[in-house]
Design a protein around this motif. Structure first.
Motif, PDB file in Angstrom:
ATOM      1  N   THR A  64       0.853  -1.184   0.000  1.00  0.00           N
ATOM      2  CA  THR A  64       0.000   0.000   0.000  1.00  0.00           C
ATOM      3  C   THR A  64       0.893   1.239   0.000  1.00  0.00           C
ATOM      4  O   THR A  64       1.794   1.363   0.837  1.00  0.00           O
ATOM      5  N   PHE A  65       0.652   2.136  -0.957  1.00  0.00           N
ATOM      6  CA  PHE A  65       1.443   3.346  -1.123  1.00  0.00           C
ATOM      7  C   PHE A  65       0.625   4.540  -0.634  1.00  0.00           C
ATOM      8  O   PHE A  65      -0.517   4.731  -1.062  1.00  0.00           O
ATOM      9  N   VAL A  66       1.212   5.317   0.266  1.00  0.00           N
ATOM     10  CA  VAL A  66       0.516   6.430   0.916  1.00  0.00           C
ATOM     11  C   VAL A  66       1.008   7.754   0.340  1.00  0.00           C
ATOM     12  O   VAL A  66       2.216   7.955   0.154  1.00  0.00           O
ATOM     13  N   PHE A  67       0.051   8.675   0.109  1.00  0.00           N
ATOM     14  CA  PHE A  67       0.366   9.987  -0.460  1.00  0.00           C
ATOM     15  C   PHE A  67      -0.303  11.080   0.365  1.00  0.00           C
ATOM     16  O   PHE A  67      -1.442  10.917   0.815  1.00  0.00           O
ATOM     17  N   GLU A  68       0.417  12.171   0.558  1.00  0.00           N
ATOM     18  CA  GLU A  68      -0.116  13.287   1.328  1.00  0.00           C
ATOM     19  C   GLU A  68      -0.844  14.251   0.392  1.00  0.00           C
ATOM     20  O   GLU A  68      -0.234  15.127  -0.218  1.00  0.00           O
ATOM     21  N   TYR A  69      -2.130  14.058   0.280  1.00  0.00           N
ATOM     22  CA  TYR A  69      -2.965  14.906  -0.569  1.00  0.00           C
ATOM     23  C   TYR A  69      -4.429  14.622  -0.236  1.00  0.00           C
ATOM     24  O   TYR A  69      -4.808  13.463  -0.028  1.00  0.00           O
ATOM     25  N   ASP A  70      -5.234  15.654  -0.193  1.00  0.00           N
ATOM     26  CA  ASP A  70      -6.652  15.492   0.128  1.00  0.00           C
ATOM     27  C   ASP A  70      -7.423  15.200  -1.161  1.00  0.00           C
ATOM     28  O   ASP A  70      -7.943  16.112  -1.800  1.00  0.00           O
ATOM     29  N   MET A  71      -7.483  13.927  -1.536  1.00  0.00           N
ATOM     30  CA  MET A  71      -8.151  13.509  -2.767  1.00  0.00           C
ATOM     31  C   MET A  71      -9.667  13.518  -2.548  1.00  0.00           C
ATOM     32  O   MET A  71     -10.178  12.843  -1.664  1.00  0.00           O
ATOM     33  N   ASP A  72     -10.380  14.294  -3.346  1.00  0.00           N
ATOM     34  CA  ASP A  72     -11.838  14.396  -3.245  1.00  0.00           C
ATOM     35  C   ASP A  72     -12.460  13.301  -4.117  1.00  0.00           C
ATOM     36  O   ASP A  72     -12.543  13.443  -5.328  1.00  0.00           O
ATOM     37  N   PHE A  73     -12.899  12.222  -3.486  1.00  0.00           N
ATOM     38  CA  PHE A  73     -13.417  11.083  -4.240  1.00  0.00           C
ATOM     39  C   PHE A  73     -14.586  10.467  -3.496  1.00  0.00           C
ATOM     40  O   PHE A  73     -14.844  10.769  -2.319  1.00  0.00           O
ATOM     41  N   ALA A  74     -15.303   9.580  -4.164  1.00  0.00           N
ATOM     42  CA  ALA A  74     -16.388   8.824  -3.543  1.00  0.00           C
ATOM     43  C   ALA A  74     -16.055   7.339  -3.636  1.00  0.00           C
ATOM     44  O   ALA A  74     -15.342   6.911  -4.552  1.00  0.00           O
ATOM     45  N   PRO A  75     -16.567   6.528  -2.702  1.00  0.00           N
ATOM     46  CA  PRO A  75     -16.260   5.099  -2.717  1.00  0.00           C
ATOM     47  C   PRO A  75     -16.590   4.432  -4.052  1.00  0.00           C
ATOM     48  O   PRO A  75     -17.668   4.623  -4.602  1.00  0.00           O
ATOM     49  N   ARG A 101      -4.121  11.030 -12.312  1.00  0.00           N
ATOM     50  CA  ARG A 101      -5.264  11.703 -12.929  1.00  0.00           C
ATOM     51  C   ARG A 101      -6.533  11.132 -12.321  1.00  0.00           C
ATOM     52  O   ARG A 101      -6.642   9.935 -12.105  1.00  0.00           O
ATOM     53  N   GLY A 102      -7.501  11.986 -12.088  1.00  0.00           N
ATOM     54  CA  GLY A 102      -8.754  11.503 -11.531  1.00  0.00           C
ATOM     55  C   GLY A 102      -9.206  12.351 -10.359  1.00  0.00           C
ATOM     56  O   GLY A 102      -8.690  13.451 -10.152  1.00  0.00           O
ATOM     57  N   PRO A 103     -10.146  11.842  -9.564  1.00  0.00           N
ATOM     58  CA  PRO A 103     -10.738  10.505  -9.630  1.00  0.00           C
ATOM     59  C   PRO A 103     -11.742  10.363 -10.771  1.00  0.00           C
ATOM     60  O   PRO A 103     -12.346  11.342 -11.198  1.00  0.00           O
TER      61      PRO A 103
END
Length: 270
Positions: free
Chosen positions: A23-34, A86-88
């Motif tokens: 599992t790769f962790v990134f410091e960023y507030d990704m705005d996504f839905a499940p 790119r995304g979500p």
């Protein structure tokens, strides 16, 4: 915010889940839905879609099995190395007003279901997780799911944890004991097909995440379109509900390779 141009981020941390999965962790507030995914650029190799996982605000993660050249290259990277995102993209899971609900994950499918479980528990829904893997070392996110208060139903091929056999068998037995308001499944497509058949038979609403080969990630190339509707799994999917799934004739039978060639599943009749 959707990033259609690549967002470059350094790897903040790497969690070794087992010998095949990290599992790769990134410091960023990704705005996504499940249920949504990001297209991930692995420098010098390729761009691949991965489900988004987030345990706390300001961080997101991708959980990756080393199965091909690109993912093996990703596994060789270190903290501080850069990846592009790119995304979500894609459709999302939807929760009912009440529970209980069932989440069935095979292999590393739990990566696409974790935030659905998290959201459900925040809404006070009872969550049953049917997690299956080849052995106990490959059961993902067990501690995280316990922290959420989900009820775990484990199965392993070798019997090293939980039921010796498949999570489909465990789920089918549980369906006979209680009523689920909705079911969600992510994993190998043959497993998803068996779950779909149980849900259709018992009139249980459900959603699946249907994996197809993706190139662009946002509906232009058509590589992930399914027969006969032409729905693009990066736009109309990957999350598909049970009623729409009946219209996808290739489900559980075949998929297309990177070149577009039809490839039948070994356990499916041609």
């Amino acid at each position: 915010m959707k990033h259609e141009k690549s967002l470059a981020l350094p790897i903040k941390n790497i969690i070794i889940e087992n010998e095949r999965v990290k599992t790769f962790v990134f410091e960023y507030d990704m705005d996504f839905a499940p249920g949504q995914f990001v297209m991930t650029w692995i420098p010098g190799y390729d761009e691949k879609p991965f489900g988004i996982v987030s345990r706390k605000k300001g961080e997101f993660m991708i959980t990756v099995a080393a199965v091909g050249e690109s993912t093996k290259a990703l596994h060789s990277m270190s903290v501080g190395d850069m990846l592009g995102f790119r995304g979500p993209f894609g459709s999302t899971f939807s929760l009912p007003e009440s529970g209980p609900i069932a989440l069935i994950a095979g292999g590393y499918g739990m990566a696409s279901l974790f935030n659905l479980a998290k959201e459900a528990r925040e809404k006070k829904l009872d969550v049953h997780v049917f997690l299956g893997a080849r052995n106990k070392n490959e059961l993902l996110y067990l501690d995280w799911m316990k922290e959420l208060g989900a009820e775990l139903h484990l199965s392993t091929d070798d019997g090293s944890a939980g039921y010796k056999g498949f999570n489909v068998q465990v789920f089918e037995k549980e369906v006979g004991k209680q009523s689920f308001y909705k079911v969600y499944t992510v994993g190998p497509e043959i497993m998803e097909m068996k779950i779909a058949q149980i849900c259709w038979k018992n009139n249980i609403p459900f959603e699946v995440s249907l994996e197809r080969y993706m190139k662009c990630g946002f509906g232009i190339c058509g590589s992930c379109s399914v027969d006969p509707k032409g729905w693009r799994m990066c736009v109309e999917g990957p999350v598909i509900d049970g009623e729409k799934l009946k219209q996808i004739k290739e489900f559980g039978k075949y998929h297309r390779t990177a070149s577009g060639k039809i490839e039948h599943y070994s356990s499916a009749k041609k």
